[in-house]
Design a protein around this motif. Structure first.
Motif, PDB file in Angstrom:
ATOM      1  N   THR A   1       1.392 -12.804  -4.947  1.00 41.88           N
ATOM      2  CA  THR A   1       0.993 -12.420  -3.597  1.00 41.88           C
ATOM      3  C   THR A   1       2.180 -11.843  -2.829  1.00 41.88           C
ATOM      4  OG1 THR A   1      -0.676 -14.164  -3.608  1.00 41.88           O
ATOM      5  CG2 THR A   1      -0.084 -13.252  -1.478  1.00 41.88           C
ATOM      6  N   ILE A   2       3.345 -12.413  -3.000  1.00 42.48           N
ATOM      7  CA  ILE A   2       4.540 -11.908  -2.318  1.00 42.48           C
ATOM      8  C   ILE A   2       4.927 -10.539  -2.859  1.00 42.48           C
ATOM      9  CG2 ILE A   2       7.022 -12.285  -2.001  1.00 42.48           C
ATOM     10  CD1 ILE A   2       6.367 -15.300  -1.827  1.00 42.48           C
ATOM     11  N   VAL A   3       4.902 -10.382  -4.195  1.00 36.31           N
ATOM     12  CA  VAL A   3       5.272  -9.104  -4.802  1.00 36.31           C
ATOM     13  C   VAL A   3       4.315  -7.989  -4.378  1.00 36.31           C
ATOM     14  CG1 VAL A   3       5.419  -7.886  -7.026  1.00 36.31           C
ATOM     15  CG2 VAL A   3       6.495 -10.111  -6.754  1.00 36.31           C
ATOM     16  N   THR A   4       3.028  -8.303  -4.253  1.00 33.64           N
ATOM     17  CA  THR A   4       2.042  -7.290  -3.862  1.00 33.64           C
ATOM     18  C   THR A   4       1.876  -7.184  -2.347  1.00 33.64           C
ATOM     19  OG1 THR A   4       0.202  -8.858  -4.027  1.00 33.64           O
ATOM     20  CG2 THR A   4       0.746  -7.558  -5.997  1.00 33.64           C
TER      21      THR A   4
ATOM     22  N   VAL B   1      -7.932 -10.037  -4.318  1.00 35.18           N
ATOM     23  CA  VAL B   1      -8.374 -10.495  -5.638  1.00 35.18           C
ATOM     24  C   VAL B   1      -8.869 -11.929  -5.552  1.00 35.18           C
ATOM     25  CG1 VAL B   1      -7.610 -10.961  -7.996  1.00 35.18           C
ATOM     26  CG2 VAL B   1      -6.844  -8.889  -6.836  1.00 35.18           C
ATOM     27  N   ILE B   2      -8.162 -12.771  -4.829  1.00 32.70           N
ATOM     28  CA  ILE B   2      -8.576 -14.164  -4.663  1.00 32.70           C
ATOM     29  C   ILE B   2      -9.929 -14.235  -3.957  1.00 32.70           C
ATOM     30  CG2 ILE B   2      -8.011 -16.331  -3.483  1.00 32.70           C
ATOM     31  CD1 ILE B   2      -5.061 -15.727  -4.087  1.00 32.70           C
ATOM     32  N   ASN B   3     -10.121 -13.424  -2.924  1.00 32.26           N
ATOM     33  CA  ASN B   3     -11.412 -13.395  -2.231  1.00 32.26           C
ATOM     34  C   ASN B   3     -12.532 -12.963  -3.163  1.00 32.26           C
ATOM     35  OD1 ASN B   3     -10.385 -14.278   0.199  1.00 32.26           O
ATOM     36  ND2 ASN B   3     -10.094 -12.220   1.000  1.00 32.26           N
ATOM     37  N   ALA B   4     -12.279 -11.952  -3.987  1.00 31.13           N
ATOM     38  CA  ALA B   4     -13.297 -11.490  -4.937  1.00 31.13           C
ATOM     39  C   ALA B   4     -13.620 -12.578  -5.955  1.00 31.13           C
ATOM     40  CB  ALA B   4     -12.821 -10.226  -5.639  1.00 31.13           C
ATOM     41  N   LEU B   5     -12.607 -13.308  -6.414  1.00 29.27           N
ATOM     42  CA  LEU B   5     -12.845 -14.402  -7.360  1.00 29.27           C
ATOM     43  C   LEU B   5     -13.677 -15.512  -6.727  1.00 29.27           C
ATOM     44  CD1 LEU B   5      -9.364 -14.619  -9.122  1.00 29.27           C
ATOM     45  CD2 LEU B   5     -11.499 -13.685 -10.051  1.00 29.27           C
TER      46      LEU B   5
END
Length: 116
Positions: free
Chosen positions: A59-62, A69-73
């Protein structure tokens, strides 16, 4: 009382989002949308913080974009748990998450929902 309003607004936002993304996202009824809103509230309260902690370096790198992505999962997990809710794939889940968040925010600001 604020929690109930948020759940109702989220259910309405889910129904509207389903209408906008009709071929790929399906909700059978408003009762299913209410159940979806409750399940999403529980998953966001219990599972999402754990996923954020586990994926903190990514999350920090992006620069926080991995949260999409977490929300989609979480949406895909909700689709597995609720029988009347169907999402065709990961990208549709991500689009559902983004559109539902926008609609939910607009509806809560119209309804006068507070962020406490």
């Amino acid at each position: 009382m604020g929690f109930l309003i948020r759940i109702l607004v989220s259910a309405l936002a889910a129904m509207l989002t389903t209408y906008l993304l009709k071929p790929a996202v399906k909700i059978d009824s408003f009762m299913t949308a209410l159940i979806l809103a409750l399940v999403l509230a529980l998953l966001n309260a219990l599972v999402k913080p754990l996923l954020i902690i586990l994926t903190l370096p990514v999350t920090i790198v992006t620069l926080g974009l991995f949260l999409f992505v977490i929300n989609a999962l979480i949406i895909l997990l909700a689709a597995k748990l609720i029988s009347g809710f169907k999402v065709d794939g990961f990208w549709w889940a991500m689009l559902f998450s983004i559109v539902m968040t926008i609609i939910n925010s607009v509806m809560l600001s119209i309804a006068g929902g507070s962020n406490d």
